[in-house]
Design a protein around this motif. Sequence first.
Motif, PDB file in Angstrom:
ATOM      1  N   MET A 157       3.381   2.730  -1.011  1.00  0.00           N
ATOM      2  CA  MET A 157       2.947   3.483   0.157  1.00  0.00           C
ATOM      3  C   MET A 157       1.606   4.146  -0.149  1.00  0.00           C
ATOM      4  O   MET A 157       1.549   5.262  -0.628  1.00  0.00           O
ATOM      5  N   LYS A 158       0.556   3.398   0.135  1.00  0.00           N
ATOM      6  CA  LYS A 158      -0.777   3.872  -0.242  1.00  0.00           C
ATOM      7  C   LYS A 158      -1.743   3.785   0.933  1.00  0.00           C
ATOM      8  O   LYS A 158      -1.671   2.874   1.730  1.00  0.00           O
ATOM      9  N   MET A 159      -2.647   4.760   0.969  1.00  0.00           N
ATOM     10  CA  MET A 159      -3.715   4.679   1.960  1.00  0.00           C
ATOM     11  C   MET A 159      -4.704   3.613   1.512  1.00  0.00           C
ATOM     12  O   MET A 159      -4.915   3.393   0.326  1.00  0.00           O
ATOM     13  N   MET A 212      -0.383   8.872  -2.600  1.00  0.00           N
ATOM     14  CA  MET A 212      -0.688   8.025  -1.432  1.00  0.00           C
ATOM     15  C   MET A 212      -2.195   7.746  -1.379  1.00  0.00           C
ATOM     16  O   MET A 212      -2.629   6.697  -0.930  1.00  0.00           O
ATOM     17  N   MET A 225       0.075   2.523   5.952  1.00  0.00           N
ATOM     18  CA  MET A 225       0.725   3.324   4.939  1.00  0.00           C
ATOM     19  C   MET A 225       2.191   3.520   5.317  1.00  0.00           C
ATOM     20  O   MET A 225       2.537   4.469   5.996  1.00  0.00           O
ATOM     21  N   LYS A 226       3.005   2.590   4.876  1.00  0.00           N
ATOM     22  CA  LYS A 226       4.403   2.578   5.314  1.00  0.00           C
ATOM     23  C   LYS A 226       5.332   2.453   4.117  1.00  0.00           C
ATOM     24  O   LYS A 226       5.034   1.757   3.157  1.00  0.00           O
ATOM     25  N   MET A 227       6.475   3.116   4.234  1.00  0.00           N
ATOM     26  CA  MET A 227       7.501   2.923   3.221  1.00  0.00           C
ATOM     27  C   MET A 227       8.141   1.554   3.428  1.00  0.00           C
ATOM     28  O   MET A 227       8.229   1.054   4.553  1.00  0.00           O
ATOM     29  N   GLU A 255      10.045   3.753  -3.831  1.00  0.00           N
ATOM     30  CA  GLU A 255       8.601   3.634  -3.608  1.00  0.00           C
ATOM     31  C   GLU A 255       7.756   3.994  -4.821  1.00  0.00           C
ATOM     32  O   GLU A 255       6.552   3.745  -4.835  1.00  0.00           O
ATOM     33  N   MET A 259       5.381   6.943   8.609  1.00  0.00           N
ATOM     34  CA  MET A 259       5.465   6.285   7.294  1.00  0.00           C
ATOM     35  C   MET A 259       6.835   5.618   7.145  1.00  0.00           C
ATOM     36  O   MET A 259       6.967   4.585   6.508  1.00  0.00           O
TER      37      MET A 259
END
Lengths: 169, 169
Positions: B1-3, A89, A1-3, A84, B89
């Motif tokens: 940016m998602k789990m 999320m 989960m990264k920008m 984003e 993140m």
Amino acid sequence: MKMSEGVEWAAHCAVLLALLPAGASLPAHRLAEYHDVPGPYLAKSLQAMTRAGIVTSSAGRHGGYRLARPGNKISLLEVVVAIEGDDPMFRCSEIRRRGPSAVSARAYTPRCGIATAMGRAQEAWRTELERTTVADLAAGVLADAPRKAMDKGVTWLTSVIETRSPSAS
Amino acid sequence: MKMSEGVEWAAHCAVLLALLPAGASLPAHRLAEYHDVPGPYLAKSLQAMTRAGIVTSSAGRHGGYRLARPGNKISLLEVVVAIEGDDPMFRCSEIRRRGPSAVSARAYTPRCGIATAMGRAQEAWRTELERTTVADLAAGVLADAPRKAMDKGVTWLTSVIETRSPSAS
């Protein structure tokens, strides 16, 4: 989960634009040069920030990008969301409504408790990002940047702003 | 940016395990069946939760997964971190040290102001997830689940726990 790295580029561009002299602007290729990032990719971030009303651009000899609003009216959250998007999320696929315990969808509360807890956390994250403005970050640069880096940055900016030709816009 | 969806599965499994009668456990394929999710993928989430000390598994006729600690000692943050990891993140690539203003790396503050602000936001997110325990989420299910879904869930669980054969563990 990264920008995506575009967020970092966008935030640095916004901060640099906040530090420009009144009325000045910088074309995309100069923003790319200053941050040493790939121009074509940065252009996409700048377009996203334009759509979000964070920066605005003009053509011509003195054209280029500048902040669309004062830096103290632009939050870091806006920059992040511009790049984003603003989706949760946590994606809830309504697992609670599946399997052997499933009943009619209408019988459930509107939102699963797990999604609700995840939403509270995202809201806390958003609130914190909303508290920080581009002007705050720019003030941080003025306070924290090494003296010599500041001198070199100002020298570069001055030469770029003074020597700009129509083809640079 | 998602789990990843594994977070949703893991959280639901932890909640279901928190609702089991004392001493009971459920094998992986039953957890997959209850949540109607693909067994092989869920197995990876369960392994990650095992490594994180959230669940524990045993072999044999009454074997399977159970919580490794009481549900009020397991935070939602732990579940998220077990699946997603605990990296920031926001990835800072030290853009401030690049380009025409760059000076020796030693001259800069340890952390860029943008990374610091992003870190504060992530910390707010973590704090909120840490406040919610698996027991809280389980209590929410007991309070909010439709009566009929609860009855069907209990019926299924009772039959599964009572009829388990060695091959099911």
